[in-house]
Design a protein around this motif. Structure first.
Motif, PDB file in Angstrom:
ATOM      1  N   ILE A 154       0.666  -1.127  -0.050  1.00  0.00           N
ATOM      2  CA  ILE A 154      -0.071   0.019  -0.020  1.00  0.00           C
ATOM      3  C   ILE A 154       0.926   1.266   0.078  1.00  0.00           C
ATOM      4  N   LEU A 155       0.609   2.094  -0.888  1.00  0.00           N
ATOM      5  CA  LEU A 155       1.636   3.180  -1.017  1.00  0.00           C
ATOM      6  C   LEU A 155       0.918   4.632  -0.916  1.00  0.00           C
ATOM      7  N   PHE A 156       1.316   5.454   0.019  1.00  0.00           N
ATOM      8  CA  PHE A 156       0.911   6.750   0.112  1.00  0.00           C
ATOM      9  C   PHE A 156       1.163   7.331  -1.138  1.00  0.00           C
TER      10      PHE A 156
ATOM     11  N   THR B 187       0.758  -4.752 -10.680  1.00  0.00           N
ATOM     12  CA  THR B 187       1.601  -5.961 -10.514  1.00  0.00           C
ATOM     13  C   THR B 187       2.935  -5.991 -11.215  1.00  0.00           C
ATOM     14  N   ILE B 188       3.769  -5.322 -10.228  1.00  0.00           N
ATOM     15  CA  ILE B 188       4.905  -4.668 -10.594  1.00  0.00           C
ATOM     16  C   ILE B 188       5.997  -6.009 -10.924  1.00  0.00           C
ATOM     17  N   ALA B 189       5.874  -7.214 -10.569  1.00  0.00           N
ATOM     18  CA  ALA B 189       6.499  -8.494 -10.702  1.00  0.00           C
ATOM     19  C   ALA B 189       5.953  -9.556 -10.301  1.00  0.00           C
ATOM     20  N   PRO B 190       6.251 -10.838 -10.689  1.00  0.00           N
ATOM     21  CA  PRO B 190       5.330 -12.009  -9.928  1.00  0.00           C
ATOM     22  C   PRO B 190       5.424 -11.808  -8.407  1.00  0.00           C
ATOM     23  N   HIS B 191       4.112 -11.944  -8.082  1.00  0.00           N
ATOM     24  CA  HIS B 191       3.708 -12.076  -6.746  1.00  0.00           C
ATOM     25  C   HIS B 191       3.901 -10.632  -6.073  1.00  0.00           C
ATOM     26  N   VAL B 192       4.092  -9.598  -6.641  1.00  0.00           N
ATOM     27  CA  VAL B 192       4.067  -8.256  -6.068  1.00  0.00           C
ATOM     28  C   VAL B 192       3.289  -7.314  -6.648  1.00  0.00           C
ATOM     29  N   LYS B 193       2.365  -6.844  -5.838  1.00  0.00           N
ATOM     30  CA  LYS B 193       1.477  -5.835  -6.266  1.00  0.00           C
ATOM     31  C   LYS B 193       1.420  -4.528  -5.500  1.00  0.00           C
ATOM     32  N   VAL B 194       1.282  -3.586  -6.197  1.00  0.00           N
ATOM     33  CA  VAL B 194       1.427  -2.033  -5.757  1.00  0.00           C
ATOM     34  C   VAL B 194      -0.012  -1.412  -5.829  1.00  0.00           C
TER      35      VAL B 194
END
Length: 347
Positions: free
Chosen positions: A18-20, A28-35
């Protein structure tokens, strides 16, 4: 930063970040990584909007929650960990616990500092970047078993000693010697002190000061440069991917920060073979041998900074000889260790 965060996907089944932010995106910026961004109308709503996103994830299963600091994001992380009934890993930015510089900046920072001291004691693991931070936390009775120390990895360009300045950049320098200040143009960096010290070096008319970076204080810095009659002696350049070349050509890198969590700038400079003059913050004691590969000065001491800049020019060859032998062993721990330390910690 994106590549570093994406690499975390190699050891997790799923990482939701979670990004302020005022922006609206979910990627999804990479496998298994979501922003996921908070899409906040104002910074005042960051915490609330982040908690709403936590609520939307209520049907998910997590093992650990981490936060980039122990202030606003730390509050969200701690509450999220309690909500999901999992462990909480805190990221200590360091300067929060080093002296009173941070707390003195504003009443809001005083509240943040108090909250940070409360929260860090309740974390299941804490990541620090410098030895100074680790020692400070241990004085706060944080068990050593909860602390994981590692800075970010050093970019390969600074150790490769490759690349050179463009023809335009070389023309700007015109073979003149220079001190270098790379960094964000914000109050904490205290670039104004460097300008004041540099203005007193009247016996070196060919000497330049190069500022590389960007930030909200750029107009103020330009006004200060004009007021000190330094227009012909100070060069301001935007961020560049060829920063290693600027390091290598400098007489020294100047760091005048009031506080730092680690200060990768010092490490980058030394790895590039260039001495460092740095205030006694962050990683200074573990990277700089005073009078050997640079100098450590008291925070805010303009006169001492000027003296050390003069000494650097006088002892340039000796300092560079020692700096060329500088070695840095990358840490063998990382974010995975922070997560595992949290998961396996005992209350």
């Amino acid at each position: 930063a994106r590549a570093r965060i994406a690499s975390y996907g190699s050891f997790v089944e799923q990482l939701d970040i979670i990004l302020f932010s005022a922006e609206s995106f979910e990627e999804t910026i990479a496998p298994h990584v979501k922003v996921i961004a908070t899409h906040s109308s104002s910074p005042l709503w960051y915490v609330w909007d982040a908690l709403k996103l936590v609520w939307k994830k209520r049907r998910e299963t997590y093992d650990v929650v981490t936060a980039q600091d122990v202030t606003e994001t730390g509050l969200v992380g701690y509450l999220a960990a309690r909500f999901f009934q999992v462990r909480f890993a805190a990221q200590d930015v360091g300067y929060l616990f080093h002296g009173e510089y941070y707390a003195r900046e504003s009443w809001l920072n005083r509240l943040r500092a108090r909250f940070g001291h409360w929260l860090v004691r309740r974390a299941d693991s804490v990541r620090v970047m410098s030895v100074r931070s680790e020692e400070t936390l241990r004085k706060l009775s944080i068990p050593a078993t909860k602390i994981v120390r590692f800075p970010f990895k050093l970019d390969a360009q600074f150790a490769a000693h490759k690349g050179s300045l463009s023809e335009e950049e070389q023309a700007l320098l015109n073979h003149r010697p220079y001190f270098l200040i790379p960094g964000r143009f914000v109050h904490i960096k205290r670039i104004d002190l460097a300008l004041e010290a540099f203005s007193g070096m009247i016996h070196h008319p060919d000497l330049l000061l190069v500022l590389i970076g960007q930030g909200p204080l750029e107009p103020m810095l330009r006004e200060r440069i004009a007021h000190l009659n330094l227009r012909d002696r100070v060069i301001i350049r935007p961020w560049t991917s060829a920063l290693a070349a600027w390091y290598r050509g400098a007489s020294a890198t100047i760091i005048t920060s009031d506080r730092e969590g680690y200060c990768m700038t010092a490490l980058e400079s030394l790895a590039s073979g260039t001495p460092v003059i740095m205030t006694d913050v962050g990683s200074a004691p573990e990277l700089i041998q005073d009078g050997v590969n640079g100098y450590i000065i008291p925070v805010g001491d303009v006169e001492r900074l000027k003296e050390r800049m003069e000494e650097t020019l006088l002892h340039q060859e000796k300092l560079r000889a020692h700096t060329r032998t500088f070695t840095w062993k990358p840490p063998n721990v990382g974010m995975k260790d922070l997560f595992e330390r949290a998961i396996h910690s005992t209350k």
